[in-house]
Structures are given as C-alpha cells and as structure tokens.
Design a protein around this motif. Sequence first.
Motif, PDB file in Angstrom:
ATOM      1  N   GLY A 154     -31.949  52.683  46.008  1.00 18.05           N
ATOM      2  CA  GLY A 154     -32.005  51.253  45.724  1.00 18.05           C
ATOM      3  C   GLY A 154     -31.072  50.428  46.575  1.00 18.05           C
ATOM      4  O   GLY A 154     -31.094  49.194  46.516  1.00 18.05           O
ATOM      5  N   HIS A 155     -30.218  51.098  47.373  1.00 24.01           N
ATOM      6  CA  HIS A 155     -29.255  50.370  48.187  1.00 24.01           C
ATOM      7  C   HIS A 155     -29.905  49.916  49.493  1.00 24.01           C
ATOM      8  O   HIS A 155     -30.520  50.718  50.184  1.00 24.01           O
ATOM      9  CB  HIS A 155     -28.049  51.263  48.476  1.00 24.01           C
ATOM     10  N   ALA A 156     -29.783  48.627  49.802  1.00 23.04           N
ATOM     11  CA  ALA A 156     -30.432  48.097  51.011  1.00 23.04           C
ATOM     12  C   ALA A 156     -29.613  46.985  51.645  1.00 23.04           C
ATOM     13  O   ALA A 156     -30.149  46.085  52.260  1.00 23.04           O
ATOM     14  CB  ALA A 156     -31.828  47.586  50.669  1.00 23.04           C
ATOM     15  N   ALA A 164     -22.591  56.377  55.473  1.00 22.58           N
ATOM     16  CA  ALA A 164     -21.893  55.547  56.459  1.00 22.58           C
ATOM     17  C   ALA A 164     -22.334  54.091  56.380  1.00 22.58           C
ATOM     18  O   ALA A 164     -22.127  53.327  57.319  1.00 22.58           O
ATOM     19  CB  ALA A 164     -22.143  56.097  57.860  1.00 22.58           C
ATOM     20  N   CYS A 165     -22.942  53.695  55.269  1.00 24.84           N
ATOM     21  CA  CYS A 165     -23.437  52.325  55.123  1.00 24.84           C
ATOM     22  C   CYS A 165     -22.342  51.319  55.474  1.00 24.84           C
ATOM     23  O   CYS A 165     -21.242  51.378  54.933  1.00 24.84           O
ATOM     24  CB  CYS A 165     -23.921  52.089  53.686  1.00 24.84           C
ATOM     25  N   PRO A 166     -22.645  50.402  56.419  1.00 29.64           N
ATOM     26  CA  PRO A 166     -21.609  49.476  56.888  1.00 29.64           C
ATOM     27  C   PRO A 166     -21.515  48.176  56.094  1.00 29.64           C
ATOM     28  O   PRO A 166     -20.836  47.260  56.531  1.00 29.64           O
ATOM     29  CB  PRO A 166     -22.053  49.191  58.334  1.00 29.64           C
ATOM     30  N   CYS A 167     -22.178  48.074  54.941  1.00 28.08           N
ATOM     31  CA  CYS A 167     -22.084  46.822  54.180  1.00 28.08           C
ATOM     32  C   CYS A 167     -20.665  46.673  53.628  1.00 28.08           C
ATOM     33  O   CYS A 167     -19.923  47.649  53.510  1.00 28.08           O
ATOM     34  CB  CYS A 167     -23.133  46.733  53.072  1.00 28.08           C
ATOM     35  N   ALA A 168     -20.306  45.455  53.296  1.00 27.89           N
ATOM     36  CA  ALA A 168     -18.925  45.160  52.882  1.00 27.89           C
ATOM     37  C   ALA A 168     -18.516  45.985  51.663  1.00 27.89           C
ATOM     38  O   ALA A 168     -17.409  46.515  51.601  1.00 27.89           O
ATOM     39  CB  ALA A 168     -18.776  43.670  52.596  1.00 27.89           C
ATOM     40  N   ALA A 169     -19.427  46.136  50.707  1.00 25.79           N
ATOM     41  CA  ALA A 169     -19.093  46.852  49.475  1.00 25.79           C
ATOM     42  C   ALA A 169     -18.806  48.323  49.742  1.00 25.79           C
ATOM     43  O   ALA A 169     -17.814  48.874  49.258  1.00 25.79           O
ATOM     44  CB  ALA A 169     -20.226  46.704  48.464  1.00 25.79           C
ATOM     45  N   CYS A 170     -19.669  48.968  50.547  1.00 18.57           N
ATOM     46  CA  CYS A 170     -19.472  50.396  50.846  1.00 18.57           C
ATOM     47  C   CYS A 170     -18.220  50.611  51.689  1.00 18.57           C
ATOM     48  O   CYS A 170     -17.480  51.561  51.489  1.00 18.57           O
ATOM     49  CB  CYS A 170     -20.684  50.962  51.569  1.00 18.57           C
ATOM     50  N   ARG A 171     -17.995  49.690  52.647  1.00 15.76           N
ATOM     51  CA  ARG A 171     -16.830  49.822  53.507  1.00 15.76           C
ATOM     52  C   ARG A 171     -15.543  49.708  52.688  1.00 15.76           C
ATOM     53  O   ARG A 171     -14.589  50.450  52.889  1.00 15.76           O
ATOM     54  CB  ARG A 171     -16.857  48.750  54.583  1.00 15.76           C
TER      55      ARG A 171
HETATM   56 ZN   LIG Z   1     -23.632  49.680  51.490  1.00 18.45          ZN
END
Ligand SMILES: [Zn+2]
Length: 97
Positions: free
Chosen positions: A77-79, A36-43
């Motif tokens: 590695g995702h942060a 559910a990572c809310p960063c722009a790339a994941c979204r």
């Molecule tokens: Zn992300």
Amino acid sequence: MNTPLEVRNDTAARALTLCWPAGETQRVDHARLRAACPCAACRRLRLGGAAPALAPDVMLIAIEPMGYGVQLSFSDGHARGIYPWTYLEQLGHGKDR
Ligand SMILES: [Zn+2]
C-alpha cells in the motif's frame, strides 16, 4: 543525467529492470526497493534506526514516470517514494544511503 532507455517490472523475478544507454542492465529486488524508499517518512524512520518491518514478499505493483525518475507503488500500500534515476542507479550498484 543518466536516464534509462527502458524500465521494466519483472514480477516473476520480483525485480525492477533498468536498461541504461551505455548498455548496462541492472536489476533491483522489489524488497530492496521498498526498504530503500526515499520518501520523507521512510527516510526519517531509517535515520532514527527504526526501519519499519517489511514483508519479505513485498512486491512492486506500479511504476509512474516522473521525468527525473519514477514513483513506485508497492503491494503493502506504500506509494509515496519517488526514486530519481541517480538513486536507482546507486541501488543497482549495491550502494545505498
Ligand atoms: Zn516511503
């Protein structure tokens, strides 16, 4: 805004534990947080229906306080994701996106 009194990384249970002022304690799985990572790339990936393949054993390795939430670092590695408290509260209640 509802801000947790305590945020704990329970590595043994692979869950993030949030203690809310009302007395409620929530636990959110590491894998669920990562998915559910809310960063722009994941979204963008999720919106396009191309959710990235995630290791089921991905772990939360660091929690960085950001005032209105926390920045979470994962073992893959995702942060980049900054999780506002309101978003974490929703995840803890089983409601996402
Ligand atoms: Zn992300």
